[in-house]
Design a protein around this motif. Sequence first.
Motif, PDB file in Angstrom:
ATOM      1  N   MET A 141       0.853  -1.191   0.000  1.00  9.57           N
ATOM      2  CA  MET A 141       0.000   0.000   0.000  1.00  9.57           C
ATOM      3  C   MET A 141       0.894   1.249   0.000  1.00  9.57           C
ATOM      4  SD  MET A 141      -3.037   0.980   2.736  1.00  9.57           S
ATOM      5  CE  MET A 141      -3.886  -0.565   2.456  1.00  9.57           C
ATOM      6  N   PRO A 142       0.760   2.142  -1.016  1.00  8.63           N
ATOM      7  CA  PRO A 142       1.641   3.315  -1.149  1.00  8.63           C
ATOM      8  C   PRO A 142       1.297   4.407  -0.134  1.00  8.63           C
ATOM      9  CG  PRO A 142      -0.005   3.319  -2.873  1.00  8.63           C
ATOM     10  CD  PRO A 142      -0.198   2.039  -2.126  1.00  8.63           C
ATOM     11  N   GLU A 143       1.700   4.190   1.125  1.00  9.83           N
ATOM     12  CA  GLU A 143       1.333   5.098   2.204  1.00  9.83           C
ATOM     13  C   GLU A 143       2.305   6.272   2.286  1.00  9.83           C
ATOM     14  OE1 GLU A 143       0.325   4.750   7.004  1.00  9.83           O
ATOM     15  OE2 GLU A 143       0.431   2.972   5.728  1.00  9.83           O
ATOM     16  N   ILE A 144       1.761   7.460   2.600  1.00  8.38           N
ATOM     17  CA  ILE A 144       2.575   8.654   2.813  1.00  8.38           C
ATOM     18  C   ILE A 144       2.205   9.230   4.174  1.00  8.38           C
ATOM     19  CG2 ILE A 144       2.736   9.133   0.334  1.00  8.38           C
ATOM     20  CD1 ILE A 144       0.601  11.288   0.690  1.00  8.38           C
ATOM     21  N   ASP A 145       2.929  10.269   4.601  1.00  5.95           N
ATOM     22  CA  ASP A 145       2.590  10.905   5.876  1.00  5.95           C
ATOM     23  C   ASP A 145       1.163  11.462   5.801  1.00  5.95           C
ATOM     24  OD1 ASP A 145       5.084  10.371   6.912  1.00  5.95           O
ATOM     25  OD2 ASP A 145       5.921  12.322   6.322  1.00  5.95           O
ATOM     26  N   PRO A 146       0.390  11.315   6.880  1.00  8.91           N
ATOM     27  CA  PRO A 146      -0.992  11.821   6.869  1.00  8.91           C
ATOM     28  C   PRO A 146      -1.053  13.295   6.478  1.00  8.91           C
ATOM     29  CG  PRO A 146      -0.623  10.458   8.802  1.00  8.91           C
ATOM     30  CD  PRO A 146       0.717  10.650   8.152  1.00  8.91           C
ATOM     31  N   VAL A 147      -1.993  13.615   5.610  1.00 12.48           N
ATOM     32  CA  VAL A 147      -2.155  14.981   5.107  1.00 12.48           C
ATOM     33  C   VAL A 147      -3.516  15.506   5.557  1.00 12.48           C
ATOM     34  CG1 VAL A 147      -2.228  16.457   3.071  1.00 12.48           C
ATOM     35  CG2 VAL A 147      -0.773  14.412   3.081  1.00 12.48           C
ATOM     36  N   PRO A 148      -3.567  16.655   6.238  1.00  8.84           N
ATOM     37  CA  PRO A 148      -4.858  17.215   6.653  1.00  8.84           C
ATOM     38  C   PRO A 148      -5.773  17.460   5.450  1.00  8.84           C
ATOM     39  CG  PRO A 148      -3.052  18.369   7.726  1.00  8.84           C
ATOM     40  CD  PRO A 148      -2.434  17.504   6.661  1.00  8.84           C
ATOM     41  N   LEU A 149      -7.064  17.226   5.647  1.00 14.09           N
ATOM     42  CA  LEU A 149      -8.019  17.498   4.570  1.00 14.09           C
ATOM     43  C   LEU A 149      -8.045  18.982   4.213  1.00 14.09           C
ATOM     44  CD1 LEU A 149      -9.819  15.346   3.130  1.00 14.09           C
ATOM     45  CD2 LEU A 149      -8.878  14.564   5.299  1.00 14.09           C
ATOM     46  N   ALA A 150      -7.643  19.830   5.146  1.00 11.01           N
ATOM     47  CA  ALA A 150      -7.567  21.260   4.850  1.00 11.01           C
ATOM     48  C   ALA A 150      -6.575  21.549   3.730  1.00 11.01           C
ATOM     49  CB  ALA A 150      -7.190  22.047   6.103  1.00 11.01           C
ATOM     50  N   GLN A 151      -5.629  20.645   3.502  1.00 10.42           N
ATOM     51  CA  GLN A 151      -4.661  20.815   2.424  1.00 10.42           C
ATOM     52  C   GLN A 151      -5.078  20.082   1.154  1.00 10.42           C
ATOM     53  OE1 GLN A 151      -0.670  19.806   3.720  1.00 10.42           O
ATOM     54  NE2 GLN A 151      -0.944  20.804   5.702  1.00 10.42           N
ATOM     55  N   LEU A 152      -6.160  19.310   1.236  1.00 10.51           N
ATOM     56  CA  LEU A 152      -6.566  18.474   0.108  1.00 10.51           C
ATOM     57  C   LEU A 152      -7.885  18.904  -0.515  1.00 10.51           C
ATOM     58  CD1 LEU A 152      -5.745  14.975   1.664  1.00 10.51           C
ATOM     59  CD2 LEU A 152      -4.355  16.247   0.011  1.00 10.51           C
ATOM     60  N   THR A 153      -8.566  19.885   0.090  1.00  9.26           N
ATOM     61  CA  THR A 153      -9.863  20.317  -0.407  1.00  9.26           C
ATOM     62  C   THR A 153      -9.825  21.790  -0.788  1.00  9.26           C
ATOM     63  OG1 THR A 153     -10.648  20.882   1.823  1.00  9.26           O
ATOM     64  CG2 THR A 153     -11.057  18.639   1.044  1.00  9.26           C
ATOM     65  N   THR A 154     -10.660  22.172  -1.749  1.00  8.62           N
ATOM     66  CA  THR A 154     -10.663  23.559  -2.210  1.00  8.62           C
ATOM     67  C   THR A 154     -11.307  24.504  -1.191  1.00  8.62           C
ATOM     68  OG1 THR A 154     -12.700  23.091  -3.450  1.00  8.62           O
ATOM     69  CG2 THR A 154     -10.615  22.940  -4.647  1.00  8.62           C
ATOM     70  N   LEU A 155     -12.105  23.970  -0.261  1.00  8.45           N
ATOM     71  CA  LEU A 155     -12.616  24.791   0.835  1.00  8.45           C
ATOM     72  C   LEU A 155     -11.565  25.014   1.921  1.00  8.45           C
ATOM     73  CD1 LEU A 155     -16.340  23.787   1.500  1.00  8.45           C
ATOM     74  CD2 LEU A 155     -15.430  26.111   1.453  1.00  8.45           C
ATOM     75  N   ARG A 156     -10.509  24.208   1.905  1.00  9.07           N
ATOM     76  CA  ARG A 156      -9.360  24.344   2.812  1.00  9.07           C
ATOM     77  C   ARG A 156      -9.775  24.206   4.275  1.00  9.07           C
ATOM     78  NH1 ARG A 156      -5.032  28.184  -0.262  1.00  9.07           N
ATOM     79  NH2 ARG A 156      -5.819  27.848  -2.372  1.00  9.07           N
ATOM     80  N   VAL A 157     -10.649  23.244   4.551  1.00  6.07           N
ATOM     81  CA  VAL A 157     -11.015  22.912   5.919  1.00  6.07           C
ATOM     82  C   VAL A 157     -10.971  21.389   6.058  1.00  6.07           C
ATOM     83  CG1 VAL A 157     -12.511  24.931   6.178  1.00  6.07           C
ATOM     84  CG2 VAL A 157     -13.502  22.773   5.409  1.00  6.07           C
ATOM     85  N   GLY A 158     -10.884  20.924   7.303  1.00  4.07           N
ATOM     86  CA  GLY A 158     -10.942  19.489   7.545  1.00  4.07           C
ATOM     87  C   GLY A 158      -9.804  18.979   8.383  1.00  4.07           C
ATOM     88  N   GLY A 159     -10.104  17.962   9.198  1.00  7.99           N
ATOM     89  CA  GLY A 159      -9.119  17.362  10.083  1.00  7.99           C
ATOM     90  C   GLY A 159      -8.151  16.440   9.352  1.00  7.99           C
ATOM     91  N   THR A 160      -7.344  15.729  10.138  1.00  8.49           N
ATOM     92  CA  THR A 160      -6.282  14.882   9.594  1.00  8.49           C
ATOM     93  C   THR A 160      -6.672  13.410   9.696  1.00  8.49           C
ATOM     94  OG1 THR A 160      -4.630  16.507  10.283  1.00  8.49           O
ATOM     95  CG2 THR A 160      -3.833  14.284   9.775  1.00  8.49           C
ATOM     96  N   PRO A 161      -6.505  12.637   8.637  1.00  8.54           N
ATOM     97  CA  PRO A 161      -6.806  11.209   8.702  1.00  8.54           C
ATOM     98  C   PRO A 161      -5.706  10.445   9.436  1.00  8.54           C
ATOM     99  CG  PRO A 161      -5.924  11.754   6.553  1.00  8.54           C
ATOM    100  CD  PRO A 161      -6.075  13.062   7.292  1.00  8.54           C
ATOM    101  N   ARG A 162      -6.061   9.270   9.915  1.00 10.41           N
ATOM    102  CA  ARG A 162      -5.060   8.432  10.577  1.00 10.41           C
ATOM    103  C   ARG A 162      -4.000   7.978   9.578  1.00 10.41           C
ATOM    104  NH1 ARG A 162      -4.634   3.058  11.435  1.00 10.41           N
ATOM    105  NH2 ARG A 162      -6.714   2.633  10.614  1.00 10.41           N
ATOM    106  N   ARG A 163      -4.434   7.680   8.353  1.00 10.52           N
ATOM    107  CA  ARG A 163      -3.496   7.285   7.303  1.00 10.52           C
ATOM    108  C   ARG A 163      -3.863   7.976   5.999  1.00 10.52           C
ATOM    109  NH1 ARG A 163      -2.626   0.998   6.492  1.00 10.52           N
ATOM    110  NH2 ARG A 163      -4.893   1.068   6.251  1.00 10.52           N
ATOM    111  N   THR A 164      -2.849   8.215   5.162  1.00  8.16           N
ATOM    112  CA  THR A 164      -3.057   8.744   3.816  1.00  8.16           C
ATOM    113  C   THR A 164      -2.320   7.852   2.834  1.00  8.16           C
ATOM    114  OG1 THR A 164      -3.187  11.024   4.649  1.00  8.16           O
ATOM    115  CG2 THR A 164      -2.828  10.735   2.285  1.00  8.16           C
TER     116      THR A 164
END
Length: 378
Positions: free
Chosen positions: A1-24
């Motif tokens: 599984m190509p896992e990377i460091d968890p990335v907050p959803l605030a950095q992944l969405t155009t609304l720029r809000v959201g918490g951090t997942p346990r895994r990305t």
Amino acid sequence: MPEIDPVPLAQLTTLRVGGTPRRTVEARTRDELVDTLRDLWSENEPWLVVGGGSNLLFGDDDFEGTVVLVRTEGVERLSSPHEGRVRLRIQAGHPWDDLVAQTVAAGLSGIEAMSGIPGTTGAAPIQNVGAYGQEIVETLVEVELLDEATGEVATVPASELGLGLRTSVLKKHYGSVPERSAVILSVTLELRQVGHGDVPVQGAQLRTALGLAEDAAVSLGWIRETVLATRARKGMVLDDADNDTWSAGSFFQNPVVSAEFAATLPPEAPRWPMAPEPAADTIIPLDRFEGFIPPRPTSLPPVKVSAAWLIEHAGMAKGFRLPRSRASLSTKHALALTNRGSASAEEVAALARLIQQRVQSEFGILLQPEPVLVGVEL
């Protein structure tokens, strides 16, 4: 599984809000995407697939699961059984606007009016994206799906996806689950080969939006440039320097109501019948009358109403915000909820709830959110 460091959803969405997942997990090939999802499903792991993050409002709390970033790209040109047309098979993670630019450069018509829409190609059929009279349902041939229930890959024709007004059997509407839980791996479109010269513009809605006469002919490149400029004026083309574009696009769907209900709205409220008006009386010559008169329709077709108009006329003008809130309506378009900088998901949700309440109180219509909401309640 190509896992990377968890990335907050605030950095992944155009609304720029959201918490951090346990895994990305970042899937860059079709096989990586398939293997990752099958592993997650076999482990009964909470999961969320994210493409461009342009149609997602994610809550402030961290996510106790895995976010799968779809980064698969590529366009394969295929033959079409129809003369003058070509088919393209596009990987799910391919940026949608890059695809539109490629088709315009190749002289292929069918999606040029959807220029500037953010997100990935795999997300487009989920809500039957559209703009200025064009919708993906008009060009979609089939999708390749990975089905959660079986873990198998299936090729599904467009006719089986339940494509409607910003919906499909794959979309998770607010307060419900999708009719079919599956992830799109690729999308196949069929486009017309028209070249780079001027061609007649199909569709009255597109001609009206572009200010063209019925007999006008323009190039695909001109349509793309004009649409991009129009969307930019409304804050609907992503721009890091413009907070009006820190949004999920149109946050509420244009409501569809009965013709009878639409008649109770102020006459100036913009509206569009969803089907042609009933035909006028038919005259049947006696020598062709067979003793049967088809019954007339008993009701008028439903009507689509402008959500932006309802919002503004419920007392919330462009730029409206709650006191001390970092979320507001766009200063350019009343249908976009925006992040003015460091807003929380709850601030966006609070604004959305107020809009719903005021529109319902003023006009009797409960606006429904268009983005997918995860960990957020309205």
